[in-house]
Design an enzyme around this catalytic site. Structure first.
Site, PDB file in Angstrom:
ATOM      1  N   LYS A 298       6.594   9.683   5.755  1.00 15.25           N
ATOM      2  CA  LYS A 298       6.090   8.670   6.673  1.00 15.25           C
ATOM      3  C   LYS A 298       7.152   8.254   7.703  1.00 15.25           C
ATOM      4  CE  LYS A 298       2.314   5.607   5.927  1.00 15.25           C
ATOM      5  NZ  LYS A 298       1.535   4.869   4.998  1.00 15.25           N
TER       6      LYS A 298
HETATM    7  N1  GLU Z   1      -4.372   4.573   1.447  1.00 11.96           N
HETATM    8  C1  GLU Z   1      -3.908   5.837   0.973  1.00 11.96           C
HETATM    9  C2  GLU Z   1      -2.918   6.428   1.918  1.00 11.96           C
HETATM   10  O1  GLU Z   1      -2.842   6.035   3.066  1.00 11.96           O
HETATM   11  C3  GLU Z   1      -5.021   6.833   0.793  1.00 11.96           C
HETATM   12  C4  GLU Z   1      -5.722   6.537  -0.417  1.00 11.96           C
HETATM   13  C5  GLU Z   1      -6.801   7.463  -0.828  1.00 11.96           C
HETATM   14  O2  GLU Z   1      -7.235   8.336  -0.083  1.00 11.96           O
HETATM   15  O3  GLU Z   1      -7.246   7.220  -1.915  1.00 11.96           O
HETATM   16  O4  GLU Z   1      -2.196   7.309   1.502  1.00 11.96           O
END
Ligand code: GLU
Length: 293
Positions: A261
């Protein structure tokens, strides 16, 4: 019999700018939903308010719109399953915690990070994370007597862990990678469902939300394959039917490493500023796909 309507979701966590990996995953989620004539939900996964920032969520929406995506329910337009912000859904997670606690499928754990490091077995595939050694399991010498369990999550300096059935096989047919097989207690250990700092853990929140929002297919990155296996145990424990799963390949950085990230160069925002078109950004994401999960 008619097929149940397709419901998909886009679920960004606003802890940073979206990168090429997100572009690939969200694009697949959008495409699969639109091809099925379904409804697409936008969910703000801002569970951890200490790390999430509203600006990142706004930027994620702007990046996704720039990439040509739209959605039908979400924090900005509402919908039948509002609220669409995880930080406003604590009551739902709490109700699920109570059910799990009542059925003895979770237990409080007093281990500190240091205790866990000391007890760590050989690092496992799970991103190098060691399996929980079971110190606080209810039947272990370190376990709390269920009569002394806190009756609220997030108090008494404990986190809550799912008691995984050791050796149980967890299988699912993945839309992207085919048949997946994991063994509880070997591929992953007792995982946290409620954090010591009072916040529901991702694994629990995401299952509760996907079920409550009627999501029929979850599209997510292949880095979450093991999480999917853990979540299947939560679906079973709560008596919820599970959705279909479709995992998308991970994306490499310019040097061939897995994207992180913090890799600013690969953020959709910086590529946009450098003058790349949305089509070029999506093509770059596809080119940098890692073949293996
Ligand atoms: N919110 C998670 C992320 O941004 C993704 C979660 C999911 O797809 O279950 O990595």
């Amino acid at each position: 019999m008619t097929e149940p309507a397709y419901r998909g979701r886009l679920a960004p966590t606003p802890t940073g700018r979206l990168h090429l990996g997100h572009a690939l995953t969200f694009r697949a989620a959008h495409e699969r939903c639109r091809q099925a004539g379904g409804t697409l939900v936008m969910r703000n996964e801002d569970l951890d308010l200490a790390r999430c920032r509203p600006e990142y969520f706004d930027a994620a929406l702007a990046d996704l719109r720039w990439l040509g995506m739209d959605w039908d329910e979400g924090p900005e337009m509402g919908g039948p399953h509002a609220p669409y912000r995880q930080s406003e859904r604590t009551g739902c997670y709490r109700a699920a915690w109570e059910r799990l606690r009542g059925s003895g499928l979770i237990y409080p754990c007093r281990c500190s990070r240091k205790d866990l490091q000391r007890a760590a077995q050989a690092p496992h595939e799970d991103g190098g994370e060691a399996l929980y050694p079971g110190t606080c399991r209810p039947d272990a010498p370190g376990g709390l007597d269920p009569r002394d369990w806190p009756d609220e999550p997030g108090i008494d300096e404990v986190c809550w862990r799912f008691l995984v059935p050791d050796g149980k096989g967890v299988e699912f047919e993945d839309g992207g990678f085919g048949r997946q097989r994991f063994a509880a207690g070997r591929d992953f250990g007792d995982f946290v469902v409620w954090r010591r700092d009072g916040v529901s853990a991702y694994e629990l929140a995401v299952v509760v939300d996907d079920a409550a929002m009627g999501i029929s297919e979850v599209v997510r990155g292949a880095d979450l394959l093991l999480s999917t296996a853990r979540q299947i145990l939560i679906y079973e424990a709560l008596g919820l039917s599970r959705p279909l799963f479709f995992h998308t390949p991970l994306v490499r950085d310019g040097e061939g490493r897995r994207l992180a990230k913090r890799d600013r160069a690969a953020s959709i925002g910086s590529l946009k500023e450098e003058g790349y078109s949305a089509g070029q950004v999506l093509a770059m994401a596809r080119e940098r796909t890692m073949l293996e999960a």
